[in-house]
Design an enzyme around this catalytic site. Structure first.
Site, mmCIF file in Angstrom:
data_model
loop_
_atom_site.group_PDB
_atom_site.id
_atom_site.type_symbol
_atom_site.label_atom_id
_atom_site.label_comp_id
_atom_site.label_asym_id
_atom_site.label_seq_id
_atom_site.Cartn_x
_atom_site.Cartn_y
_atom_site.Cartn_z
ATOM 1 N N CYS A 2 -3.411 -13.517 13.665
ATOM 2 C CA CYS A 2 -2.410 -14.552 13.507
ATOM 3 C C CYS A 2 -2.882 -15.459 12.394
ATOM 4 O O CYS A 2 -4.030 -15.397 11.983
ATOM 5 C CB CYS A 2 -2.303 -15.351 14.789
ATOM 6 S SG CYS A 2 -1.924 -14.320 16.211
ATOM 7 N N LYS A 588 -2.695 -7.508 7.637
ATOM 8 C CA LYS A 588 -3.651 -7.325 6.549
ATOM 9 C C LYS A 588 -5.073 -7.655 6.983
ATOM 10 O O LYS A 588 -6.040 -7.082 6.496
ATOM 11 C CB LYS A 588 -3.251 -8.226 5.371
ATOM 12 C CG LYS A 588 -4.029 -7.909 4.119
ATOM 13 C CD LYS A 588 -3.331 -8.405 2.907
ATOM 14 C CE LYS A 588 -4.030 -7.969 1.650
ATOM 15 N NZ LYS A 588 -3.955 -6.523 1.434
HETATM 16 C C1 G6P Z 1 -6.362 -3.970 8.274
HETATM 17 C C2 G6P Z 1 -5.538 -3.744 7.032
HETATM 18 C C3 G6P Z 1 -6.184 -2.702 6.143
HETATM 19 C C4 G6P Z 1 -7.618 -3.091 5.853
HETATM 20 C C5 G6P Z 1 -8.414 -3.314 7.130
HETATM 21 C C6 G6P Z 1 -9.788 -3.892 6.849
HETATM 22 O O1 G6P Z 1 -6.271 -2.882 9.114
HETATM 23 O O2 G6P Z 1 -4.225 -3.349 7.366
HETATM 24 O O3 G6P Z 1 -5.474 -2.586 4.940
HETATM 25 O O4 G6P Z 1 -8.208 -2.104 5.086
HETATM 26 O O5 G6P Z 1 -7.732 -4.241 7.965
HETATM 27 O O6 G6P Z 1 -9.645 -5.164 6.280
HETATM 28 P P1 G6P Z 1 -10.675 -5.837 5.325
HETATM 29 O O7 G6P Z 1 -10.165 -7.226 5.166
HETATM 30 O O8 G6P Z 1 -12.004 -5.794 6.041
HETATM 31 O O9 G6P Z 1 -10.716 -5.095 4.057
#
Ligand code: G6P
Length: 593
Positions: A2, A588
């Protein structure tokens, strides 16, 4: 996950300010939202389901100098207005919003029900509200009540509280929390990330786990240690993030804009401080083992970075997925190094690993895009992508930036830093040429139209291209909601060959001389069973059904190979009418486990 946003200051449009701040956080969750403003010793609250980005204006919102807001990605309790945050206390004297999961919420709720408390939502958040109410009966002040209630929670949580007398409190244990200050105007912002207040604040405080913030009615900030309640001196850091305007700059979607920023992010990697890279390279050479750990797309970047560290650096480098490291906890050694690529620097799965590793004396390096993140602060060797804000929930330019950095790091370990720099400079020119050539876009659009009618899409890659095809798979899944499956080309014959039949699309990267013959063997195997072969290659061959031409970029070729795959995913989402910048169900930044 969130997003939390708060404002306190002389501007009477606090509600509108938090609404705008929240829109910059909606990548963190976009199924419902809520805004609470304090005025005339009361709290005005509005919540709804749907995306905050679709809300331009909230009717009847009163003028106020203090407000908090929340954008939700549901974890406990469905997507309903009642479950949206903030949640109000029974007597309406305060409201609270949360980012996290209260792991012991059922047990706490049971205890509160027995005491006669009632609940209007299904959330774990309301349990925190009731716990504070309970504490307020014993302690007159909010600081103690929040501290004591918060200490009963297990799991990673950050909360923000607005009282009807106008104070804001926030406490952190896991999920991110930053405070922005405009020293000229005496305005204070509280948020889940620094980008959301970047245009307005000139200084910031990164709140650590175990800390609490109070903003009183003179807009004065006081920081407390959660465990003891002691007040401590904080330091303001200058805001280095430049994000005056975050817009699509003429592109229809952030995803397309961000893919087009690839040449720029590659140049940002070339511009990294060489001495810091050398120092980290030396530490890696001395290490017993290097673990590269990430989640989602960053997990795939980890695979590619570990590949480069083995190939060029000759290091014992292995990659692991953040959520699946537990069996390694016992074998981490003090002379190991963990390297964590992460867009946000806040991913709970990875942070948990880093906490365990730190206890064992393992040193940590990281390559992060979000300034002021917890992972950066946990790192002995922190590096920044400097790729600029990535707004599309699907990661594109940050993935490319991280693997390019990993390549340069491996070349530095190899003693060929200059060669690495030259190769990345050349790659940036090649990628620019690829993106500028409209024929490439036309061909990928046509490919996307063809793929949009298919149920299953396979991808094959080997050696430097396997992780790239995996990332292509992730982009296709996120963009199209179709089933995609990446297979190491050499492993095809062991199981997935059984799925090959007439008209099955198979995207293959054929760009590496070292393993080209193996990949061609795999192509023959699938063609024989009727598959439709789409080849990303440097030269046309009659055994390709569809040819996606790319320029040979030598050692950095795989890094460039992701571009046509990212673009194909974009055109697929466009063709299918999917929400490109906010695919369904994903966030994200995943700050809960
Ligand atoms: C989420 C997002 C991915 C991302 C992952 C890790 O699942 O949807 O796109 O790769 O988190 O996030 P980070 O911020 O550690 O790269």
């Amino acid at each position: 996950m969130c997003g939390i946003f708060g404002y306190k200051g002389p501007n009477a449009k606090a509600g509108q300010i938090v609404l705008e701040g929240l829109k910059r956080l909606d990548y963190r969750g976009y199924d419902s939202w809520g805004v609470a403003v304090q005025c005339l010793d009361n709290i005005w609250l509005r919540k709804d389901i749907g995306k905050i980005s679709d809300v331009d204006h909230i009717a009847d919102m009163p003028d106020a100098h203090t407000a908090i807001a929340h954008t939700r990605w549901a974890t406990t309790g469905g997507v309903t207005r009642a479950n949206a945050h903030p949640h109000a206390s029974t007597d309406g004297s305060f409201v609270l919003a949360q980012n996290g999961i209260v792991e012991n919420f059922s047990e706490l709720k049971q205890g509160l029900l027995t005491k006669g408390y009632t609940f209007v939502s299904e959330t774990d958040t309301e349990v925190i509200v009731r716990l504070i109410e309970e504490e307020l009966k014993l302690n007159t002040d909010f600081v103690s009540a929040i501290r004591h209630a918060f200490s009963k929670l297990t799991g990673r949580n950050t909360i923000i509280v607005l009282t009807k007398s106008g104070e804001i409190y926030a406490a952190r244990n896991g999920s991110p929390l930053v405070v922005g200050v405009n020293t000229q105007t005496n305005e204070v912002y509280l948020s889940s990330d620094t980008l959301s207040f970047a245009p307005y604040a000139d200084q910031m405080i990164v709140v650590d786990n175990g800390q609490m913030v109070k903003v009183d009615n003179t807009n004065t900030i006081t920081m407390f240690t959660l465990a003891t309640g002691e007040v401590f001196e904080y330091t303001l850091e200058a805001m280095t993030v430049k994000a005056d305007k975050i817009d699509k700059e003429g592109y229809d979607h952030f995803m397309m804009k961000e893919i087009h920023e690839t040449p720029y992010v590659l140049r940002q990697i070339v511009a990294q401080d060489a001495q810091s890279l050398q120092a980290f390279a030396h530490a890696l050479q001395r290490a017993h083992r290097v673990y590269v750990i990430g989640s989602g797309t960053a997990g795939i970047a980890s695979y590619q970075i570990a590949f480069y560290l083995r190939l060029y650096g000759k290091l014992d480098a292995v990659s692991l997925i953040g959520a699946d490291v537990q069996s390694y906890y016992e074998i981490f050694q003090p002379d190991d190094i963990i390297l964590a690529p992460s867009q946000s620097g806040e991913t709970a799965d990875v942070i948990e690993v880093l906490e365990h590793a730190k206890e064992k004396g393992v040193q940590i390096g990281s390559i992060i895009n979000m300034p002021g993140s917890i992972m950066t602060r946990m790192s002995d060797y922190p590096f920044m992508c400097n790729a600029g804000p990535e707004i599309c929930v699907m990661s594109t330019k940050v993935f490319t930036s991280q693997i390019a950095w990993g390549y340069l790091l491996a070349k530095t370990v190899q003693g060929k830093y200059e060669e690495g720099i030259q190769n990345l400079q050349t790659l940036s020119v090649i990628v620019q040429r690829y993106l500028d050539n409209q024929n490439n876009h036309k061909a990928l659009k046509a490919l996307a139209n063809y793929l949009s009618k298919k149920e299953h899409i396979f991808l094959l890659g080997k050696y430097q291209n396997f992780a790239i095809m995996q990332e292509g798979m992730v982009k296709i899944i996120e963009a199209s909601y179709k089933h995609a499956h990446a297979i190491p080309a050499g492993d095809l014959k062991h199981y997935a060959i059984t799925l090959m039949e007439q008209g099955i699309p198979v995207i293959v990267a054929v760009s590496d001389d070292v393993v080209k013959n193996d990949v061609i063997t795999a192509i023959n195997e699938v063609r024989l069973r009727g598959a439709y072969v789409i080849a990303i290659a440097h030269k046309q061959e009659d055994y390709y059904d569809y040819y996606i031409p790319t320029e040979d970029a030598g050692e950095t070729d795989a890094i460039g190979t992701i571009i046509p795959l990212q673009l194909t995913a974009y055109y697929l989402a466009l063709k299918l009418g999917n929400n490109i910048d906010k695919p369904r169900n994903i966030a994200k930044s995943v700050t809960v486990k």
